[in-house]
Design a protein around this motif. Structure first.
Motif, PDB file in Angstrom:
ATOM      1  N   SER A   9       0.853  -1.182   0.000  1.00 30.19           N
ATOM      2  CA  SER A   9       0.000   0.000   0.000  1.00 30.19           C
ATOM      3  C   SER A   9       0.894   1.239   0.000  1.00 30.19           C
ATOM      4  O   SER A   9       2.086   1.163   0.321  1.00 30.19           O
ATOM      5  CB  SER A   9      -0.897   0.012   1.239  1.00 30.19           C
ATOM      6  OG  SER A   9      -0.126   0.254   2.413  1.00 30.19           O
ATOM      7  N   THR A  39       3.043  -8.308   7.597  1.00 30.14           N
ATOM      8  CA  THR A  39       1.660  -7.865   7.363  1.00 30.14           C
ATOM      9  C   THR A  39       1.186  -8.247   5.973  1.00 30.14           C
ATOM     10  O   THR A  39       0.099  -8.819   5.811  1.00 30.14           O
ATOM     11  CB  THR A  39       1.547  -6.340   7.550  1.00 30.14           C
ATOM     12  OG1 THR A  39       1.911  -6.018   8.892  1.00 30.14           O
ATOM     13  CG2 THR A  39       0.137  -5.847   7.276  1.00 30.14           C
ATOM     14  N   VAL A  40       1.986  -7.938   4.966  1.00 30.60           N
ATOM     15  CA  VAL A  40       1.587  -8.225   3.581  1.00 30.60           C
ATOM     16  C   VAL A  40       1.498  -9.725   3.354  1.00 30.60           C
ATOM     17  O   VAL A  40       0.584 -10.210   2.676  1.00 30.60           O
ATOM     18  CB  VAL A  40       2.553  -7.552   2.586  1.00 30.60           C
ATOM     19  CG1 VAL A  40       2.234  -7.952   1.158  1.00 30.60           C
ATOM     20  CG2 VAL A  40       2.501  -6.040   2.736  1.00 30.60           C
ATOM     21  N   SER A  41       2.405 -10.487   3.938  1.00 29.01           N
ATOM     22  CA  SER A  41       2.409 -11.938   3.765  1.00 29.01           C
ATOM     23  C   SER A  41       1.165 -12.594   4.346  1.00 29.01           C
ATOM     24  O   SER A  41       0.682 -13.591   3.821  1.00 29.01           O
ATOM     25  CB  SER A  41       3.650 -12.547   4.416  1.00 29.01           C
ATOM     26  OG  SER A  41       4.801 -12.108   3.757  1.00 29.01           O
ATOM     27  N   GLN A  42       0.640 -12.035   5.413  1.00 31.41           N
ATOM     28  CA  GLN A  42      -0.562 -12.583   6.038  1.00 31.41           C
ATOM     29  C   GLN A  42      -1.809 -12.366   5.193  1.00 31.41           C
ATOM     30  O   GLN A  42      -2.779 -13.104   5.302  1.00 31.41           O
ATOM     31  CB  GLN A  42      -0.781 -11.960   7.413  1.00 31.41           C
ATOM     32  CG  GLN A  42       0.242 -12.380   8.432  1.00 31.41           C
ATOM     33  CD  GLN A  42       0.094 -11.615   9.743  1.00 31.41           C
ATOM     34  OE1 GLN A  42      -0.832 -10.849   9.924  1.00 31.41           O
ATOM     35  NE2 GLN A  42       1.032 -11.820  10.645  1.00 31.41           N
ATOM     36  N   HIS A  43      -1.765 -11.341   4.341  1.00 29.38           N
ATOM     37  CA  HIS A  43      -2.964 -10.971   3.586  1.00 29.38           C
ATOM     38  C   HIS A  43      -2.800 -11.085   2.080  1.00 29.38           C
ATOM     39  O   HIS A  43      -3.649 -10.613   1.339  1.00 29.38           O
ATOM     40  CB  HIS A  43      -3.372  -9.539   3.939  1.00 29.38           C
ATOM     41  CG  HIS A  43      -3.601  -9.336   5.396  1.00 29.38           C
ATOM     42  ND1 HIS A  43      -4.621  -9.939   6.082  1.00 29.38           N
ATOM     43  CD2 HIS A  43      -2.911  -8.623   6.313  1.00 29.38           C
ATOM     44  CE1 HIS A  43      -4.563  -9.596   7.353  1.00 29.38           C
ATOM     45  NE2 HIS A  43      -3.527  -8.798   7.527  1.00 29.38           N
ATOM     46  N   GLY A  44      -1.720 -11.689   1.633  1.00 31.83           N
ATOM     47  CA  GLY A  44      -1.520 -11.750   0.189  1.00 31.83           C
ATOM     48  C   GLY A  44      -0.392 -12.680  -0.177  1.00 31.83           C
ATOM     49  O   GLY A  44      -0.067 -13.612   0.549  1.00 31.83           O
TER      50      GLY A  44
END
Length: 69
Positions: A9, A39-44
């Protein structure tokens, strides 16, 4: 300066950039790097996030080379 293919983001990209400007390649930068990656790995796509962060580290001048997955 582009943000990549919507992997990070704008807020995440700015956090990393500001951290680099304030701390260079010090531990604070790498903590921000790890936090964003987590954070990004958890959601993508974890591999895409890792590649984008590695590309940015090279672009910022934190490291001369990076490994991509």
């Amino acid at each position: 300066m582009g943000l990549g293919a919507q992997v990070l983001s704008t807020k995440q990209w700015m956090r990393l950039h500001v951290s680099y400007k304030q701390h260079g390649s010090g531990p604070e930068f790498w903590q921000a790097y790890r936090d964003i990656l987590d954070t990004v790995s958890q959601h993508g796509d974890a591999a895409a996030a890792a590649n984008e962060l590695a590309r940015l580290a090279v672009q910022f001048g934190v490291t001369e080379t990076a490994l991509f997955v």
